[in-house]
Design a protein around this motif. Structure first.
Motif, mmCIF file in Angstrom:
data_model
loop_
_atom_site.group_PDB
_atom_site.id
_atom_site.type_symbol
_atom_site.label_atom_id
_atom_site.label_comp_id
_atom_site.label_asym_id
_atom_site.label_seq_id
_atom_site.Cartn_x
_atom_site.Cartn_y
_atom_site.Cartn_z
ATOM 1 N N GLU A 82 9.175 -11.654 0.400
ATOM 2 C CA GLU A 82 8.155 -12.398 1.136
ATOM 3 C C GLU A 82 6.786 -11.753 0.930
ATOM 4 O O GLU A 82 6.637 -10.534 1.051
ATOM 5 N N ASN A 83 5.819 -12.607 0.611
ATOM 6 C CA ASN A 83 4.428 -12.167 0.434
ATOM 7 C C ASN A 83 4.317 -10.965 -0.508
ATOM 8 O O ASN A 83 3.672 -9.967 -0.212
ATOM 9 N N CYS A 84 4.945 -11.091 -1.668
ATOM 10 C CA CYS A 84 4.930 -10.014 -2.663
ATOM 11 C C CYS A 84 4.226 -10.469 -3.944
ATOM 12 O O CYS A 84 4.232 -11.657 -4.282
ATOM 13 N N ASN A 85 3.628 -9.518 -4.638
ATOM 14 C CA ASN A 85 3.136 -9.711 -6.001
ATOM 15 C C ASN A 85 4.141 -9.056 -6.940
ATOM 16 O O ASN A 85 4.346 -7.837 -6.873
ATOM 17 N N ILE A 86 4.754 -9.872 -7.800
ATOM 18 C CA ILE A 86 5.853 -9.392 -8.649
ATOM 19 C C ILE A 86 5.472 -9.575 -10.117
ATOM 20 O O ILE A 86 5.131 -10.682 -10.537
ATOM 21 N N TYR A 87 5.550 -8.491 -10.887
ATOM 22 C CA TYR A 87 5.174 -8.522 -12.300
ATOM 23 C C TYR A 87 6.314 -7.961 -13.148
ATOM 24 O O TYR A 87 6.706 -6.809 -12.985
ATOM 25 N N VAL A 88 6.824 -8.788 -14.071
ATOM 26 C CA VAL A 88 7.869 -8.333 -14.986
ATOM 27 C C VAL A 88 7.279 -8.356 -16.393
ATOM 28 O O VAL A 88 7.264 -9.387 -17.067
ATOM 29 N N PHE A 89 6.785 -7.209 -16.843
ATOM 30 C CA PHE A 89 6.135 -7.102 -18.148
ATOM 31 C C PHE A 89 7.160 -6.718 -19.218
ATOM 32 O O PHE A 89 7.000 -5.703 -19.907
ATOM 33 N N ASP A 90 8.196 -7.503 -19.354
ATOM 34 C CA ASP A 90 9.237 -7.220 -20.341
ATOM 35 C C ASP A 90 10.021 -8.493 -20.602
ATOM 36 O O ASP A 90 9.951 -9.459 -19.825
ATOM 37 N N HIS A 91 10.774 -8.493 -21.703
ATOM 38 C CA HIS A 91 11.638 -9.644 -21.982
ATOM 39 C C HIS A 91 12.998 -9.437 -21.330
ATOM 40 O O HIS A 91 13.418 -8.297 -21.086
ATOM 41 N N SER A 92 13.676 -10.536 -21.016
ATOM 42 C CA SER A 92 14.953 -10.472 -20.313
ATOM 43 C C SER A 92 15.897 -11.551 -20.829
ATOM 44 O O SER A 92 15.486 -12.440 -21.584
ATOM 45 N N ALA A 93 17.158 -11.472 -20.404
ATOM 46 C CA ALA A 93 18.159 -12.466 -20.818
ATOM 47 C C ALA A 93 18.064 -13.710 -19.941
ATOM 48 O O ALA A 93 17.918 -14.834 -20.438
ATOM 49 N N LEU A 110 6.478 -13.519 -15.016
ATOM 50 C CA LEU A 110 7.713 -13.176 -15.709
ATOM 51 C C LEU A 110 7.478 -13.154 -17.213
ATOM 52 O O LEU A 110 7.010 -14.149 -17.788
ATOM 53 N N GLY A 111 7.810 -12.039 -17.863
ATOM 54 C CA GLY A 111 7.746 -11.966 -19.315
ATOM 55 C C GLY A 111 8.768 -12.898 -19.943
ATOM 56 O O GLY A 111 9.594 -13.498 -19.250
ATOM 57 N N PRO A 112 8.756 -13.055 -21.273
ATOM 58 C CA PRO A 112 9.616 -14.022 -21.955
ATOM 59 C C PRO A 112 11.106 -13.859 -21.626
ATOM 60 O O PRO A 112 11.632 -12.749 -21.638
ATOM 61 N N ILE A 113 11.751 -14.993 -21.343
ATOM 62 C CA ILE A 113 13.160 -15.025 -20.946
ATOM 63 C C ILE A 113 13.953 -15.764 -22.019
ATOM 64 O O ILE A 113 13.698 -16.942 -22.290
#
Length: 376
Positions: free
Chosen positions: A93-104, A118-121
């Motif tokens: 809740e009320n978060c800033n979320i950064y995924v600077f990577d690729h994932s499955a 979200l980085g490339p999935i």
């Protein structure tokens, strides 16, 4: 039995009682025959147990691949932390979320009022039971279920799907960080295959509109701000300017201002991507608009069907890899593109519509073929 899209079970497994019964000496091996005890004794010539490849793998902690139960935080993963693994985000809740990577794959469940990059999935991203979300997403498949009020800057290789979702708004992906181009490659995604505006509503309601397109001048940073300068992501160099975006900014399904479009196709070579980017820069500088792009492989019979009278000279060029095609729009765009071909890309293997009388047919032939090829 569970499946990928099933939510994680909250049931606890019964504890295993590994203690031996009191007084049960038979379980200790003390009553084994004497010959067996001898055989089990120390042996200086005994070989060490074999080690297999899976014994040498680094142990993975599931907690490294999930964010759960967070509130009012800036969190995520830096480049190199996921390396193509699955990832889970839930109950935030009320978060800033950064995924600077690729994932499955990535699943996002029960999140409220969050900003997410979200980085490339490589596979799918699935939002479930989320509301008031603003996100930047690049993926093979995009899907939502039971979601409300989401603004999505999207790059999706297939047709995005929403289900039982309302207040959904979509715009073209615009993002850059230094590792992003490599992450697209690692995830098997093409920057030219983006169906961000071709939404399929799995549960339409008569008389209601569950989704729409964001304004053309929508700004990513107004929805997904840069990370806090004091956070662990302060070292990541980020840009959301359209001119620096890894994915080209396209008009998509919005109404065009001109009836004249041109098909420009680059055949596989050492600088195909660079040439396509240069063309986009040249064309947009002169006021033309990029409508859509595609990167697909072609067979000789496809060349004959798509390029028709021009096919004979093009067939030999498809053997080295996929082609990159662009639709550009604007009054005088065909003449301008032919000038670009002569002056900027002289000697490059390419196709350009010959005249505005045939250019609409060229565009339809190619992109209809590409959509069929990609199952759209």
């Amino acid at each position: 039995m569970g499946c990928f899209f099933s939510k994680k079970s909250r049931r606890k497994s019964p504890k295993n009682d590994s203690a031996l019964p009191d007084g049960d000496e038979s379980a200790t091996g003390n009553d084994l025959p004497e010959t067996n005890n001898t055989a089990l004794g120390s042996n200086s010539n005994q070989e060490a147990p074999k080690q297999y490849s899976w014994d040498k793998r680094e142990k993975v902690d599931p907690k490294d691949f999930m964010l759960t139960g967070l509130k009012n935080e800036t969190v995520g993963r830096l480049p190199g932390k996921l390396n193509g693994q699955q990832f889970v985000i839930q109950d935030c809740e009320n978060c800033n979320i950064y995924v600077f990577d690729h994932s499955a794959t990535i699943t996002i469940d029960d999140c409220v009022n969050c900003r997410i990059m979200l980085g490339p999935i490589k596979g799918s991203v699935f939002f479930r039971d989320c509301k008031d979300i603003k996100c930047v997403v690049a993926c093979q498949q995009f899907r939502t279920r039971d979601c409300k009020k989401m603004d999505v800057f999207l790059c999706c290789a297939t047709q995005p799907i929403i289900e039982s979702s309302t207040g959904m708004k979509f715009g073209c992906y615009q993002y850059y960080y230094p590792e992003l181009a490599f992450h697209f490659k690692d995830a098997g995604l093409s920057i030219f295959n983006n169906n961000w505006s071709n939404i399929h509503d799995f549960t339409p309601v008569s008389g209601e509109t569950n989704w729409s397109l964001l304004p053309e001048d929508a700004v990513v940073l107004e929805g997904v701000p840069l990370p806090d300068p004091e956070s662990e992501f302060k070292s990541v160099r980020i840009s959301t300017e359209a001119s620096r975006s890894i994915v080209p900014l396209t008009k998509g399904g919005r109404r065009t201002e001109s009836e004249e479009s041109c098909l420009f196709v680059f055949f596989a070579g050492d600088y195909t991507t660079a040439n396509a980017r240069k063309l986009i820069d040249e064309a947009t500088t002169k006021g033309f608009v990029l409508i859509q792009t595609k990167e697909v492989s072609m067979r000789p019979e496809d060349v004959n069907r798509v390029f028709q009278n021009n096919a004979e000279n093009l067939t030999e060029w498809i053997t080295k890899g996929p082609v990159v095609a662009l639709e550009l729009n604007g009054d005088g765009v065909v003449e301008a593109c032919r000038s670009f071909a002569d002056e900027v890309f002289n000697g490059t293997k390419l196709f350009v519509s010959e005249s505005k009388n045939t250019s609409s047919r060229d565009v339809d032939n190619f992109f209809n073929f590409a959509d069929m090829q990609m199952g759209l």
